[in-house]
Every structure is written in C-alpha cells, then in structure tokens.
Design an enzyme around this catalytic site. Structure first.
Site, PDB file in Angstrom:
ATOM      1  N   SER A 581      18.327 -10.950   6.384  1.00 35.28           N
ATOM      2  CA  SER A 581      17.050 -11.517   6.804  1.00 35.28           C
ATOM      3  C   SER A 581      17.145 -13.030   6.818  1.00 35.28           C
ATOM      4  O   SER A 581      17.938 -13.612   6.067  1.00 35.28           O
ATOM      5  CB  SER A 581      15.928 -11.097   5.841  1.00 35.28           C
ATOM      6  OG  SER A 581      14.745 -11.805   6.089  1.00 35.28           O
ATOM      7  N   TYR A 594      11.712 -10.590  -2.835  1.00 37.25           N
ATOM      8  CA  TYR A 594      12.367 -10.144  -1.602  1.00 37.25           C
ATOM      9  C   TYR A 594      13.428 -11.152  -1.165  1.00 37.25           C
ATOM     10  O   TYR A 594      14.568 -10.795  -0.846  1.00 37.25           O
ATOM     11  CB  TYR A 594      11.307  -9.957  -0.520  1.00 37.25           C
ATOM     12  CG  TYR A 594      11.852  -9.476   0.810  1.00 37.25           C
ATOM     13  CD1 TYR A 594      12.245  -8.163   0.987  1.00 37.25           C
ATOM     14  CD2 TYR A 594      11.944 -10.356   1.889  1.00 37.25           C
ATOM     15  CE1 TYR A 594      12.724  -7.716   2.209  1.00 37.25           C
ATOM     16  CE2 TYR A 594      12.433  -9.926   3.115  1.00 37.25           C
ATOM     17  CZ  TYR A 594      12.819  -8.613   3.274  1.00 37.25           C
ATOM     18  OH  TYR A 594      13.304  -8.180   4.484  1.00 37.25           O
TER      19      TYR A 594
END
Length: 704
Positions: A581, A594
C-alpha cells in the site's frame, strides 16, 4: 441390441434431441460425435474421427454432388462443432488415387486434400480423411475404445477378431494413417462384403451405418462385445498383471507423499522448458504400477498412435519405496537426477537410432509419464490440459495392456513405427502451427484473497496471460462464486480453488498440498489477503494490532515461506509479488496500526529479495492506493472512518481520492493487476527488491 444390455459403454442417444435434427445429417453427425466423445471408454480427448456423407448443390455447376463431412485436423469429437468439420467433394477425394505415388509420398497427398474442399469454411482436413472417403457408407465412426485396441494390440488379435464377431469385423494390419490405409480399408471391404466394421491392428476401430443412429448403435455394440470378452478373461489364467507386488499406501498418505515429491519431479522434468503437472492415483493406475508385470510392460510403450503421441515412448518408473522419508528434498532430488539423465540418454538414443535425413530436431527428452509404485502416476507437459490428457491416455494404455495380456499377449508399436509417428513431418507441421505461447504459459500462480477485488483482478489477468491460477480465500461463498465464474469463462484446467486462512498454518499446508496435486508446484506467489482498520492512535486495541499483524505480516511471511519451499524444490526460480500500500510510505491520519503493518510488509519484501536472489526467486511490491472497486476494504467501517478523517461524506470518497492524485485519476483493479503482471510477465525479469506505486501519483509516496 437392446439399450439396457449395455454395461461397458453409455447409451446417451436422446430421441427427442435426435428427432429435432431429423434430416439434418451434419447436425446428427455432430450430435453423435459429441455423445461418443463424452465417454472416455469409447475414445479419449482428440482421439478418433467421425464422418457423414450428404448431397449438396455444387455452387459452380448447380448439380447435386456427394460431400463428405469429417472431423478436421486437431479436433476432438466430444467438443466438435460445425467449425471443426472439413467438407470435401467425395469424387475429387477418390480421384486422388490416380496421382498417388505410393507410401513414400504419403505426405504430399495431404496438401492435395485442399483441392477437394467444398465448404470454404472448412477446418484443415486431417490425415485420416481418406480412411473415410474410400468407404461408401453414409455415417462412419473411427474410434479408439480401450477394449477394441486391447484386441487390436494383442499377439492373436486377428484370430480373436475373426472368431469373436464371426467374420463380421475385418482385420487390417498396422499401417501408419494415410492414403494407403484408406485404400486398404476399401480393399478389406471388397474382400469381405457385408461386414459391419474393420479392426485396425494396434490402432482402433472402424464402424458404420446407414443412419447416424445405426452407426452409433453399431459402434456401441462392437465395443460392448469386445468389453465383455475381455471381462470374461480377466484373472482366469493368471492374476491381472501378474498380481500385486507393491502395496498401496492409504489414500491420504498417497496424496501427502505425492504432494511432497511433485515439485521435485516437476523441476527435474523441466530441465528444458517449464512443465505443468497432474497426479492420478485411481484404482486403474494403482493396479498396474503395483503389479509384478510393471517392469515388463512399462518399457514396451503404447500401441495406439494417439496414446503414444501424448505419453512418449515409455514412462519413467521410480525406484522409491511408497513410504520413503521425503524430508530431505535436496537428497531426494539428487537421488533422482541419474534416473532422469538415464531417461534422457535413452530417448536421445531412440532418436538417433531411428531418425531420417529429414527428421525434425529432437524434442524435449524428459519423460511425460512418471510412475511411483504404491503412490500413483505423475504427468508433466506444457500446460494443465496437455498433462491431464497425457495421464488419461496412459490410463487408456494401461487398459489396453490389461486386456491384451488377459486374452493373449500385449504387442507394442515397433520403435521405428513409433518414431515415424512421433517425428512425422505432418505432425511437426501441426506443432509449428500452434499459437505462440502467452507470457505466463507454463506458470502456476497462487493468489491469496483472490475471490474478489484486487486479488480476483490479478488472478484473472494472470489467467488471460496463460497461467494456471490457484484462487484462495477465507470466504467459502465468495470463493465458490469466483471459481464458478472463472471455470465458466476459462475452463476447468486453468483455475483451481482452495479455502485459505493465511493465519492458520494447517489451512496453508492443505492449500499447498492441493496446489501440488493439481499442478505440480508453484511459480508465482501473490500475497494480497488483507484487512483494513482505521482508528485514532489512542483508540486502537491490542486486538486490532494483533489481527492486522497476523493477517498482513505473518500471513505474507507464512505464505511466502511455503511458496519459496516449493520453488526451491523445483529449482526453476520464481516470483513473489506482495500487494502492500502507499500507506507503507505515507504517514496518513488515523492509520497507525494499518500503516505500520504495511511498512513491515514492504521491508520484509526487501529483505526477502536480498536473501532469495541466489535461488533466482524475485520479490517485488505493488503499492496500490484507494482501489474502491469490488474491494472488501471499504467494509467494516473503514470507508466511514476515512471519510471522517478527511472531513467529507462517504459518497465523496472516490472523487476525493482521484482529485488528490497528480493525474486526477481513479485507480482501478485492472491497474493493480497490470502492475503485478509487469513484474512476472518477463519484461522485468532482472528486477527484484523493487516497488511499483499505482496510486495516480502521490508526491508524498515518491520513494526518493
């Protein structure tokens, strides 16, 4: 014969369907072909051919002329359509006899078939065309039933054929398919008026009828008679294949052992080009490979040309106890290297001793069929369908050997005849006409979290580029849906589905075993499974951290470790692509847990790349951002939390994400799939330890 009396073949004729096709002989031919081809006891994939003759109006003269419709080159009767037929003038085909120059000039006749074409949309005529054209019957079946070939490949086949059918089936000795064999069939019919069929020595069966149904019933009846005859002889004078020599492992043990050995064998069989595997441990296989006669019969090879072309001259039989300790994969691989070298040397000798001045160059000398007594059969070929079909054809060959040995003595194809078939210039021309392989042909990819969203998009891209793909997901319902969709679009061979929880090592072990049994190993691992949790720093719980870490970081670690183990056993390199990501690089709001796990994924990838390069295993990263399409990431409150963090409504998130990029573009699933493909498709074969941002352009995520 009454339909209820069939035991060894399936009576599939549907009167309702057939009545709707009444008078449409070509449609009835296709219907008959399809139901015959659906029963592997009658003929295998690509085996045999069927025909019918009709009268059509000649477009040039307007006269009614006889036309033969016959399965074209490279087709399969089980899946035959009108597009797979060749339509030819019968009189022109028969007139070719006047220019036929004999056996040495067989190949030139195939080009002349093109001058006989009536239907300009025809499939290329096959070498078997004259076998149908010189017989006068309206409907003809040429099939490769195991039971008939067992008689045709037995030492006393001619006598058995005469006695069993009271002279109503003629015998033509082995002859390579071609124009001369067509003339021999005509001569056999002229010498035996009133016969109902012809047995081709070592090859197969010809049967016919005045209607599609009569032909169908004639074929079933002859095959049924042959099957019953064999059944009456099994085990009567001696045990089948001489009885059991090796005892099989239990089914679960067989699969466990096979899954461990499959990638090692795949690597050895891929010394020239990468191969895809198939494993089979059916009762038919086990009866043969566990028998006293294995070492006598296996080296003899097969008899039917269709069997031989797909299974090679003979199998490789492993000298390995079924319950052998396989924990040291390096030692196991080394122990088999000589067996493979010996097989390659045997094949090279076979080639050198039988080649002709104009023979094509020697092809891959590795075995296609590998037998492990007590465990099962492995087959390796260029793709899954070819390896599966090879295993099916070898099972046909086993059935033939069992039957021939029961009623007489099995006789294989002479080596020179086998070579002449395998390296036939027409067969070589057919191979040269095959479409160019796609970038991921011969590759096997396992994609985690691939029942939807990014993972599914990557899986589909890989399938479209030629790979066999293992879909995995924790959601059984989504997985079944994705698997059914892929199977419907791409077929059963190209895709496999396995439930996988990346946090559960037992689940992972089962997925790896299933992959090895299905395809023989793996070449590409895509770590895509993940979840998203968005909260303020102080609102995160320990459970949030543990769940993110277990799925994203430990999941990537365990799946990669299992995949790398297979790649090392194969010794053919591989790829690991980690879907991470932009959050691995960018410090966004309310995202600490995260983002931290994503950063861990990214750095783990770098460390893996540095360590695995010596095994030619490349590790690369794709960093997506804001892929909303079909993604589960937006469930469970993530979208609401991100919208709140940015001070906007949830409905405005897609546009918000697009507007913040330099390109002002939304990122789609296909964009991520293309990026993953870029790393594994061959153009970046020297790239490892790299990452590719697919985020529409975010300056904060620039690595430098």
């Amino acid at each position: 014969m009454k339909t209820q009396n069939f035991k060894h073949v399936s009576y599939l004729w549907d009167e309702k369907v057939a009545n709707e096709l009444e008078g449409k002989e070509v449609d009835l031919l296709i219907y008959r072909s399809n139901i015959l081809g659906s029963d592997l006891r009658i003929t295998n994939y690509g085996g045999g051919n069927t025909s019918c003759k009709t009268y059509e109006k000649d477009p040039l003269t307007g006269e009614e002329v006889e036309i033969m419709w016959v399965k074209g080159s490279g087709g399969d009767i089980g899946t035959l359509t009108k597009a797979g037929l060749a339509g030819l003038y019968v009189d022109k085909l028969r007139s070719l006899e006047s220019v036929y120059r004999g056996l040495e000039f067989e190949d030139e006749m195939v080009e002349l078939f093109n001058h006989c074409i009536y239907d300009l949309k025809s499939k290329a005529p096959s070498i078997d065309t004259p076998l149908h054209s010189f017989l006068p019957f309206k409907h003809i079946d040429h099939l490769h039933p195991d039971a008939a070939i067992a008689i045709a490949a037995s030492k006393d086949g001619e006598k058995i054929t005469k006695d069993l059918w009271n002279g109503s089936i003629a015998w033509v000795p082995w002859q390579k398919p071609g124009f001369d064999l067509g003339l021999q069939l005509r001569d056999a019919l002229n010498a035996n008026p009133g016969i109902r069929g012809i047995m081709l020595g070592g090859h197969g069966l010809f049967t016919w009828g005045d209607t599609a149904y009569d032909c169908y019933m004639n074929s079933l009846d002859v095959i049924e008679t042959a099957s019953r005859y064999l059944e009456d002889h099994y085990g009567k004078t001696r045990p089948v294949f001489g009885g059991e020599k090796v005892q099989s492992l239990a089914p679960d043990q067989r699969k466990s052992q096979a899954a461990i050995l499959a990638p090692i064998l795949r690597g050895l069989a891929s010394s020239e080009k990468l191969m895809v595997g198939t494993f089979n441990d059916s009762d038919t296989v086990l009866q043969f490979i566990n028998s006293h006669d294995l070492n006598k019969l296996a080296p003899m090879g097969t008899s039917c040309p269709d069997h031989f072309l797909r299974t090679k001259i003979s199998p490789l039989v492993l000298d390995l106890a079924p319950d052998a300790d396989l924990s040291d994969s390096v030692a196991i691989k080394q122990s088999f290297e000589k067996a493979f070298e010996d097989y390659r040397a045997m094949y090279a000798s076979y080639y050198e001793n039988h080649k002709h001045p104009n023979s094509p160059a020697m092809r891959d000398p590795n075995p296609v069929i590998i037998l492990w007594p007590g465990v099962g059969l492995f087959s390796y070929a260029k793709d899954k369908q070819t390896s599966r079909v090879a295993s099916e054809f070898y099972i046909n060959a086993i059935n033939v050997m069992r039957g021939a040995e029961a009623v007489s003595e099995y006789v294989s194809l002479p080596l020179q005849e086998a070579f002449n078939i395998e390296y036939w210039l027409l067969e070589e021309a057919k191979l040269q006409r095959m479409p160019k392989e796609k970038p991921l042909s011969r590759k096997i990819a396992l994609v985690t979290g691939s029942a939807g969203g990014i993972g599914k998009g990557i899986a589909e891209k890989f399938v479209q580029e030629g790979a066999c793909v293992v879909l995995t997901d924790i959601d059984a319902g989504r997985l079944d849906s994705a698997l059914n969709e892929f199977t419907g679009k791409y077929g059963k061979d190209i895709v496999h589905g396995v439930l996988l929880d990346v946090t559960d090592t037992d689940s992972l072990a089962k997925a790896i075993q299933s992959t090895c049994l299905k395809y023989g190993g793996v070449d590409i691992i895509v770590n895509n499974a993940g979840i998203s949790i968005s909260r303020k720093f102080e609102e995160h719980s320990d459970q949030d951290w543990d769940r993110l870490h277990n799925i994203l970081v430990m999941g990537q670690y365990h799946v990669s470790k299992a995949g790398v183990d297979l790649m090392r056993k194969q010794g053919t390199g591989g790829d690991v692509v980690n879907i991470v990501s932009k959050n691995a690089l960018v410090a966004g709001p309310k995202n600490v847990a995260y983002g931290t796990t994503k950063a861990a994924q990214l750095h783990m990838s770098r460390l893996m790349a540095a360590e695995l390069a010596e095994d030619k295993i490349k590790v690369n990263v794709v960093n997506p951002d804001a892929v909303i399409e079909s993604s589960n990431i937006w469930e469970g409150g993530w979208a609401e939390n991100r919208a709140k963090a940015y001070g906007i409504d949830v409905k405005d998130l897609p546009q918000y994400y697009a507007n913040r990029t330099l390109l002002k573009e939304s990122v789609k699933v296909e964009d991520i799939a293309n990026a993953a493909f870029a790393f594994v498709g061959g153009l970046l074969s020297k790239s490892t330890g790299n990452m590719l941002n697919v985020d529409g352009g975010l300056a904060a995520a620039f690595p430098r």
